[in-house]
Design a protein around this motif. Structure first.
Motif, PDB file in Angstrom:
ATOM      1  N   ILE A  25       0.840  -1.204   0.000  1.00 33.89           N
ATOM      2  CA  ILE A  25       0.000   0.000   0.000  1.00 33.89           C
ATOM      3  C   ILE A  25       0.871   1.248   0.000  1.00 33.89           C
ATOM      4  O   ILE A  25       0.644   2.196  -0.771  1.00 33.89           O
ATOM      5  N   SER A  26       1.868   1.267   0.871  1.00 39.89           N
ATOM      6  CA  SER A  26       2.775   2.416   0.955  1.00 39.89           C
ATOM      7  C   SER A  26       3.467   2.670  -0.380  1.00 39.89           C
ATOM      8  O   SER A  26       3.558   3.820  -0.837  1.00 39.89           O
ATOM      9  N   LYS A  27       3.925   1.618  -1.024  1.00 42.67           N
ATOM     10  CA  LYS A  27       4.624   1.763  -2.298  1.00 42.67           C
ATOM     11  C   LYS A  27       3.683   2.272  -3.389  1.00 42.67           C
ATOM     12  O   LYS A  27       4.077   3.105  -4.222  1.00 42.67           O
ATOM     13  N   PHE A  28       2.444   1.799  -3.380  1.00 39.92           N
ATOM     14  CA  PHE A  28       1.486   2.265  -4.387  1.00 39.92           C
ATOM     15  C   PHE A  28       1.272   3.768  -4.259  1.00 39.92           C
ATOM     16  O   PHE A  28       1.296   4.505  -5.257  1.00 39.92           O
ATOM     17  N   ILE A  29       1.050   4.229  -3.033  1.00 39.19           N
ATOM     18  CA  ILE A  29       0.805   5.657  -2.823  1.00 39.19           C
ATOM     19  C   ILE A  29       2.048   6.461  -3.201  1.00 39.19           C
ATOM     20  O   ILE A  29       1.952   7.517  -3.834  1.00 39.19           O
ATOM     21  N   TRP A  30       3.227   5.953  -2.829  1.00 37.20           N
ATOM     22  CA  TRP A  30       4.476   6.645  -3.169  1.00 37.20           C
ATOM     23  C   TRP A  30       4.629   6.759  -4.679  1.00 37.20           C
ATOM     24  O   TRP A  30       5.095   7.782  -5.201  1.00 37.20           O
ATOM     25  N   GLN A  31       4.231   5.705  -5.393  1.00 31.99           N
ATOM     26  CA  GLN A  31       4.383   5.676  -6.854  1.00 31.99           C
ATOM     27  C   GLN A  31       3.305   6.478  -7.587  1.00 31.99           C
ATOM     28  O   GLN A  31       3.389   6.668  -8.799  1.00 31.99           O
ATOM     29  N   HIS A  32       2.306   6.950  -6.853  1.00 33.58           N
ATOM     30  CA  HIS A  32       1.224   7.750  -7.447  1.00 33.58           C
ATOM     31  C   HIS A  32       1.082   9.054  -6.655  1.00 33.58           C
ATOM     32  O   HIS A  32       0.068   9.294  -5.996  1.00 33.58           O
ATOM     33  N   ASP A  86      -1.540  12.777   0.541  1.00 31.85           N
ATOM     34  CA  ASP A  86      -1.235  13.727  -0.527  1.00 31.85           C
ATOM     35  C   ASP A  86       0.269  13.967  -0.624  1.00 31.85           C
ATOM     36  O   ASP A  86       1.006  13.792   0.343  1.00 31.85           O
ATOM     37  N   ALA A  87       0.703  14.368  -1.804  1.00 35.31           N
ATOM     38  CA  ALA A  87       2.122  14.603  -2.083  1.00 35.31           C
ATOM     39  C   ALA A  87       2.381  16.093  -2.258  1.00 35.31           C
ATOM     40  O   ALA A  87       1.490  16.928  -2.088  1.00 35.31           O
ATOM     41  N   LEU A  88       3.611  16.421  -2.595  1.00 37.47           N
ATOM     42  CA  LEU A  88       4.049  17.802  -2.783  1.00 37.47           C
ATOM     43  C   LEU A  88       4.507  18.015  -4.221  1.00 37.47           C
ATOM     44  O   LEU A  88       5.132  17.131  -4.822  1.00 37.47           O
TER      45      LEU A  88
END
Length: 482
Positions: A25-32, A86-88
């Motif tokens: 899950i963490s990797k998916f969010i990081w990759q998107h 959310d990302a930056l």
């Protein structure tokens, strides 16, 4: 085996068994990486995962299409876990490198670790759900999908709509180089657009006919810079010129815009400074004979610590343990440390203290990763950052911890934070935070007397200081301007 050991063993076993799921899950969010209120893929992924785990999911919460709530169980107590995802913008970075190399120039990146934050909170919610099922206990566990923390104050909009009103406690955490309780208050803030409308004209043939909106922005910024001497020292005023009126110097710029972020320890202090900034903007408009539009974008309140809940969370963080870094983790962290500037290295201890660390840093001598847990020392100091968790803390007793996921000295909102976002060490810290939060929730489930003390502390504070949402009802969440 006593109950405390049994509970700890249960949560550790659950998280270990499901470790691969949470890392995925963490990797998916990081990759998107998606910025505020546009986290569609991450929100859908998390919502679907909650449903697969047996949670009832309500989407489009508070009128925000990337906000959602997953619920399991019934009856009191109602325990909430706050998740961000959310990302930056501008922090794209290739994973697991010790030099700056964006995956996409100018692209988004998880430079604040929200892929870890959201997943760690989710792991806690899943562990508590499993505990309720295994022990046939009453109680309700909820995971709050909170979008737009970075510059959007998603939780403040959700708080305005009453999303958290029913909770008994709320728990969350934040990735950092520290294992500690985030016991400091934070700065409240307002974010506002100031737009100036002038008249375009040929800058050489007929400059006297033009009215420059860009001049108005520049005069406003100069005026605010003079204001800085005359505000409280804890306050901060930041700005970004978001529209300069074009790229033609031979045209008097008819449109210009500047975005201001005003911070202070309390909302009423922000409001006072905001009114003064507005007067400066009005003065700039008068000087340039331009028209001014003020567009309130978002706001958030200062964070209110709950000492009774923090004490329990610290005890459970100690039970979870500091973790143990591998040889590879330590070697990578050393390279990250040497990628930092001298100033960033000197600031490493202050950075830890912002997350609630208490100590002189002597235990880190010759080290590049944090493998210890800071003592819990409640502090009345103020963290110069801001978080929309603050608005939740005004409504419901709230506590936050931090778990070490990055090398010492790693600042938030940096490429170094992004590159460390899916390392084994980061995922270990993520699950350590999840364990501490889950054990805290279980303690509350089993000790109504502890919950009574927590709520009494919160009620005494709120009675003297009733909550007023700092975002006017007319203001709607807005996506990041590209």
């Amino acid at each position: 085996m006593n109950q405390l050991v049994e509970n700890t063993s249960f949560v550790k076993s659950y998280l270990k068994k499901n470790k691969d799921l949470f890392e995925e899950i963490s990797k998916f969010i990081w990759q998107h990486p998606e910025t505020r209120f546009e986290e569609h893929e991450s929100a859908n992924y998390l919502s679907n995962t909650l449903e697969q785990e047996g949670f009832h999911v309500k989407r489009n919460v508070a009128g925000i299409n990337t906000a959602f709530v997953g619920t399991f169980g019934e009856g009191a107590p109602f325990i909430g876990f706050l998740g961000e995802f959310d990302a930056l913008s501008g922090l794209s970075q290739t994973a697991n490198l010790t030099e700056y190399k964006p995956m996409e120039v100018g692209g988004n990146g998880h430079g604040c670790g929200h892929n870890l934050l959201g997943t760690g909170a989710l792991s806690a919610a899943f562990a508590v759900k499993a505990f309720l099922e295994d022990n046939h206990l009453p109680g309700t566990v909820q995971f709050f999908g909170c979008p737009g923390e970075e510059g959007g104050s998603g939780k403040t909009f959700m708080a305005r709509e009453g999303v958290f009103d029913h909770l008994d406690i709320a728990l969350t955490w934040h990735p950092s180089p520290s294992n500690s309780i985030m016991s400091l208050s934070t700065l409240a803030n307002y974010q506002i657009y100031f737009r100036f409308k002038g008249i375009s004209s040929h800058a050489a043939n007929s400059p006297h006919l033009g009215r420059s909106a860009l001049d108005a922005v520049e005069l406003m910024n100069v005026g605010v810079n003079y204001l800085r001497e005359h505000i409280i020292p804890e306050a901060r005023i930041h700005y970004a010129v978001t529209n300069t009126g074009g790229v033609s110097p031979n045209v008097v710029q008819a449109d210009a815009e500047v975005l201001y972020l005003i911070r202070a320890p309390k909302v009423n202090q922000v409001e006072e400074i905001y009114k003064r900034v507005c007067k400066i903007a009005e003065g700039a408009a008068m000087m340039t004979e331009t028209k001014l539009t003020i567009d309130f974008d978002k706001a958030c309140s200062n964070y209110i610590p709950n000492r009774a809940l923090e004490q329990i969370l610290h005890e459970k963080l100690v039970e979870a343990g500091p973790g143990e870094a591998s040889v590879a983790d330590k070697a990578f962290a050393k390279k990250i440390w040497h990628s930092l500037t001298e100033g960033e290295r000197r600031n490493s201890l202050d950075l830890l203290k912002g997350f609630g660390y208490s100590g002189d840093g002597s235990e880190f001598e010759g080290q590049f990763l944090n493998e210890s847990i800071s003592p819990y020392v409640p502090s009345n100091e103020i963290n110069a950052g801001s978080t929309d968790v603050g608005d939740v803390s005004w409504i419901v007793p709230t506590a936050q911890c931090s778990a070490a996921t990055s090398a010492l000295g790693t600042a938030l909102h940096s490429w170094q934070m992004t590159t460390q976002g899916i390392t084994p060490f980061a995922h270990s810290g993520m699950l350590r935070a999840g364990e501490a939060m889950a054990l805290t929730a279980i303690h509350i489930l089993e000790h109504p007397d502890a919950l009574a003390l927590i709520k009494d502390e919160h009620d005494k504070m709120i009675t003297k200081n009733p909550y007023v949402c700092p975002i006017p009802h007319s203001v709607k969440p807005s996506v990041l301007k590209k």
